[in-house]
Design a protein around this motif. Structure first.
Motif, PDB file in Angstrom:
ATOM      1  N   ASP A  43      14.518   3.635   5.524  1.00  0.00           N
ATOM      2  CA  ASP A  43      16.186   3.146   5.743  1.00  0.00           C
ATOM      3  C   ASP A  43      16.346   1.683   5.924  1.00  0.00           C
ATOM      4  N   VAL A  44      15.633   0.749   5.288  1.00  0.00           N
ATOM      5  CA  VAL A  44      15.768  -0.806   5.075  1.00  0.00           C
ATOM      6  C   VAL A  44      16.515  -1.567   3.667  1.00  0.00           C
ATOM      7  N   ASN A  45      17.105  -1.648   4.085  1.00  0.00           N
ATOM      8  CA  ASN A  45      17.813  -2.517   2.753  1.00  0.00           C
ATOM      9  C   ASN A  45      16.993  -3.539   2.408  1.00  0.00           C
ATOM     10  N   ILE A  46      17.182  -3.131   1.235  1.00  0.00           N
ATOM     11  CA  ILE A  46      16.367  -4.300  -0.530  1.00  0.00           C
ATOM     12  C   ILE A  46      16.525  -6.195   0.734  1.00  0.00           C
ATOM     13  N   THR A  47      17.509  -5.953   0.570  1.00  0.00           N
ATOM     14  CA  THR A  47      18.227  -7.567   0.656  1.00  0.00           C
ATOM     15  C   THR A  47      18.292  -7.893   2.095  1.00  0.00           C
ATOM     16  N   SER A  48      17.720  -6.954   3.062  1.00  0.00           N
ATOM     17  CA  SER A  48      18.287  -7.310   3.803  1.00  0.00           C
ATOM     18  C   SER A  48      16.093  -7.112   4.923  1.00  0.00           C
ATOM     19  N   VAL A  49      15.434  -6.372   3.971  1.00  0.00           N
ATOM     20  CA  VAL A  49      13.967  -6.946   4.146  1.00  0.00           C
ATOM     21  C   VAL A  49      13.763  -8.437   4.985  1.00  0.00           C
ATOM     22  N   ARG A  50      12.218  -8.085   5.997  1.00  0.00           N
ATOM     23  CA  ARG A  50      11.778  -8.876   6.773  1.00  0.00           C
ATOM     24  C   ARG A  50      10.320  -9.613   6.603  1.00  0.00           C
ATOM     25  N   ALA A  51      10.272 -10.374   6.812  1.00  0.00           N
ATOM     26  CA  ALA A  51       8.369 -10.099   6.555  1.00  0.00           C
ATOM     27  C   ALA A  51       7.024  -8.768   7.306  1.00  0.00           C
ATOM     28  N   LEU A  52       7.863  -8.438   8.262  1.00  0.00           N
ATOM     29  CA  LEU A  52       7.037  -7.521   8.880  1.00  0.00           C
ATOM     30  C   LEU A  52       7.036  -5.612   8.336  1.00  0.00           C
ATOM     31  N   HIS A  53       8.234  -5.888   7.181  1.00  0.00           N
ATOM     32  CA  HIS A  53       9.098  -4.881   6.517  1.00  0.00           C
ATOM     33  C   HIS A  53       7.409  -5.128   5.547  1.00  0.00           C
ATOM     34  N   VAL A  54       7.091  -5.894   4.970  1.00  0.00           N
ATOM     35  CA  VAL A  54       6.075  -6.315   3.648  1.00  0.00           C
ATOM     36  C   VAL A  54       4.612  -5.917   4.058  1.00  0.00           C
ATOM     37  N   GLN A  55       4.458  -6.350   5.844  1.00  0.00           N
ATOM     38  CA  GLN A  55       3.355  -6.550   6.346  1.00  0.00           C
ATOM     39  C   GLN A  55       2.557  -5.152   6.462  1.00  0.00           C
ATOM     40  N   ARG A  56       4.430  -4.281   6.875  1.00  0.00           N
ATOM     41  CA  ARG A  56       3.717  -2.801   7.111  1.00  0.00           C
ATOM     42  C   ARG A  56       3.294  -1.892   5.549  1.00  0.00           C
ATOM     43  N   TYR A  57       4.200  -2.231   4.415  1.00  0.00           N
ATOM     44  CA  TYR A  57       4.028  -2.024   3.454  1.00  0.00           C
ATOM     45  C   TYR A  57       3.184  -1.537   3.018  1.00  0.00           C
ATOM     46  N   LEU A  58       1.967  -3.391   2.997  1.00  0.00           N
ATOM     47  CA  LEU A  58       1.028  -3.326   3.163  1.00  0.00           C
ATOM     48  C   LEU A  58      -0.086  -2.180   3.340  1.00  0.00           C
ATOM     49  N   LYS A  59       0.114  -1.976   4.105  1.00  0.00           N
ATOM     50  CA  LYS A  59      -0.870  -1.122   5.472  1.00  0.00           C
ATOM     51  C   LYS A  59      -0.525   0.161   4.403  1.00  0.00           C
ATOM     52  N   HIS A  60       0.581   0.254   4.711  1.00  0.00           N
ATOM     53  CA  HIS A  60       1.024   1.274   4.314  1.00  0.00           C
ATOM     54  C   HIS A  60       0.038   1.677   2.351  1.00  0.00           C
ATOM     55  N   LEU A  61      -0.071   0.738   1.991  1.00  0.00           N
ATOM     56  CA  LEU A  61      -1.077   1.208   0.366  1.00  0.00           C
ATOM     57  C   LEU A  61      -2.356   1.263   1.378  1.00  0.00           C
ATOM     58  N   PHE A  62      -2.805   0.251   1.738  1.00  0.00           N
ATOM     59  CA  PHE A  62      -4.096   0.772   2.388  1.00  0.00           C
ATOM     60  C   PHE A  62      -4.279   1.477   3.376  1.00  0.00           C
ATOM     61  N   GLU A  63      -3.614   2.227   3.676  1.00  0.00           N
ATOM     62  CA  GLU A  63      -3.831   3.855   4.456  1.00  0.00           C
ATOM     63  C   GLU A  63      -4.137   4.634   3.504  1.00  0.00           C
ATOM     64  N   LEU A  64      -3.310   4.862   2.172  1.00  0.00           N
ATOM     65  CA  LEU A  64      -3.300   5.182   0.627  1.00  0.00           C
ATOM     66  C   LEU A  64      -4.818   5.037  -0.057  1.00  0.00           C
ATOM     67  N   GLY A  65      -5.528   4.474   0.564  1.00  0.00           N
ATOM     68  CA  GLY A  65      -6.662   3.975  -0.265  1.00  0.00           C
ATOM     69  C   GLY A  65      -6.474   3.265  -1.410  1.00  0.00           C
ATOM     70  N   ASN A  66      -5.472   2.516  -1.539  1.00  0.00           N
ATOM     71  CA  ASN A  66      -5.611   1.381  -2.586  1.00  0.00           C
ATOM     72  C   ASN A  66      -6.583   0.015  -2.317  1.00  0.00           C
ATOM     73  N   MET A  67      -6.839  -0.288  -3.254  1.00  0.00           N
ATOM     74  CA  MET A  67      -8.651  -1.085  -3.398  1.00  0.00           C
ATOM     75  C   MET A  67      -7.258  -2.397  -3.330  1.00  0.00           C
ATOM     76  N   LYS A  68      -8.665  -4.005  -2.347  1.00  0.00           N
ATOM     77  CA  LYS A  68      -7.306  -4.693  -2.468  1.00  0.00           C
ATOM     78  C   LYS A  68      -7.053  -5.143  -3.813  1.00  0.00           C
ATOM     79  N   SER A  69      -7.362  -5.264  -4.679  1.00  0.00           N
ATOM     80  CA  SER A  69      -6.733  -5.860  -5.708  1.00  0.00           C
ATOM     81  C   SER A  69      -5.041  -5.200  -6.679  1.00  0.00           C
ATOM     82  N   THR A  70      -5.231  -3.887  -6.123  1.00  0.00           N
ATOM     83  CA  THR A  70      -4.239  -2.935  -6.136  1.00  0.00           C
ATOM     84  C   THR A  70      -3.126  -3.875  -5.273  1.00  0.00           C
ATOM     85  N   ARG A  71      -3.161  -3.987  -4.118  1.00  0.00           N
ATOM     86  CA  ARG A  71      -2.384  -4.996  -2.925  1.00  0.00           C
ATOM     87  C   ARG A  71      -2.203  -5.833  -2.987  1.00  0.00           C
ATOM     88  N   GLN A  72      -2.528  -6.542  -3.731  1.00  0.00           N
ATOM     89  CA  GLN A  72      -3.027  -7.950  -4.159  1.00  0.00           C
ATOM     90  C   GLN A  72      -1.704  -8.054  -4.663  1.00  0.00           C
TER      91      GLN A  72
END
Length: 325
Positions: free
Chosen positions: A125-154
């Motif tokens: 429930d986050v608007n695309i144009t209201s995103v903050r740095a905290l949301h991006v960091q949470r998304y990267l953690k979400h990708l890590f928890e899914l098992g995505n490699m470091k290169s995929t997250r980068q």
């Protein structure tokens, strides 16, 4: 209105009708009865719905409510128009970024990573144009928890960062929320394995006199001797040969990032290449009678076949593991 209304009330009623004729939503007696009363206008509606004479104050409150309804409708319409314009500007900024990419493969990758990010924002429930740095960091953690490699997250972070840079240029956001975000880190241990010396000896044992087996073997030792990527090995051809000496040769090829690089072939490897590869065109071809080069998947499958023949762990035997060895 009831006939008992006095002259001032009739004048106010006339004004109300004139306002309604200019495009204002009028409320009849039945509508006033059926619509729930709210706030200070309830007495005015009740008076109009009854047979009691309506006062000037009741009519004034009713006109005030009608005016407020018109203003609310106008504000909602204006907000809807602004939202539509913002969405159009966002789409135009994204299309401008996609079209600026030279490779169709890059365009597909950018769209896929961006769509994946927008789906996550929708679930959070986050608007695309209201995103903050905290949301991006949470998304990267979400990708890590899914098992995505470091290169995929980068890669995902790079796409988000560049896309929001285009959105900022389009004046849709004041700042890039992904500009200062770093990739989610857990440890510094490399995940790509490397092969021990005895494993390499078993893997790279000279094959029998079979064209496909010998080509696979040449591909594997070339990856080991040059540390080239799969996509770079398949582009080796005699036209890219720059210098040939007694102790080896030098090739000029395109490497990752579209840069020119000079690759030195050691003596032992050059001797095997000259003895087992065609004398013109590409060094590694799809078949004996074909002039087309092999693809990256062929290099991958070649190493896997060698690993199966040597009875090694196929999961550890990859072209990239040969590069690291």
């Amino acid at each position: 209105l009831p006939a008992q209304v006095g002259t001032p009330a009739k004048d106010a009623a006339t004004k109300a009708r004139a306002t309604a004729a200019d495009g204002t939503n009028t409320l009849t007696k039945a509508q006033a009865v059926s619509k729930p009363a709210s706030g200070s206008t309830a007495p005015a509606r009740a008076a109009l719905a009854s047979d009691d004479p309506a006062t000037d104050a009741d009519l004034t409150l009713l006109i005030t409510e009608i005016t407020a309804l018109v203003r609310t409708s106008s504000r909602e319409l204006r907000e809807a128009q602004e939202s539509r314009a913002s969405a159009d500007a966002l789409e135009e900024a994204l299309l401008g970024l996609w079209n600026s990419l030279e490779s169709e493969c890059s365009r597909r990758g950018y769209r896929a990573d961006w769509n994946r990010w927008t789906r996550w924002c929708a679930t959070e429930d986050v608007n695309i144009t209201s995103v903050r740095a905290l949301h991006v960091q949470r998304y990267l953690k979400h990708l890590f928890e899914l098992g995505n490699m470091k290169s995929t997250r980068q890669r995902a972070l790079s796409v988000i960062r560049q896309t929001y840079a285009a959105i900022v240029v389009a004046d849709l956001m004041p700042a890039n929320p992904a500009r200062e975000v770093k990739n989610y880190r857990v440890d510094r241990q490399p995940r790509t394995p490397w092969l021990a010396e005895d494993e390499l000896k078993r893997l790279l044992t000279r094959p029998a006199d079979n064209w496909t087996a010998r080509r696979d073997w040449l591909l594997a030792i070339t990856v080991l001797g040059t540390s080239l990527r799969r996509s770079e090995v398949v582009r080796l051809c005699w036209e890219s040969l720059v210098a040939e000496e007694n102790d080896g040769a030098t090739f000029k090829i395109k490497v990752k990032g579209g840069k020119d690089s000079f690759i030195v072939i050691p003596t032992w490897l050059w001797r095997e290449i000259k003895g087992g590869c065609p004398a013109d065109g590409y060094l590694f071809r799809r078949g004996q009678r074909s002039s087309m080069p092999v693809c990256g998947a062929t290099v991958w499958n070649a190493v896997k076949r060698l690993a199966a023949r040597a009875e090694l762990d196929a999961a550890r035997c990859t072209p990239h593991a040969l590069r690291r060895s």
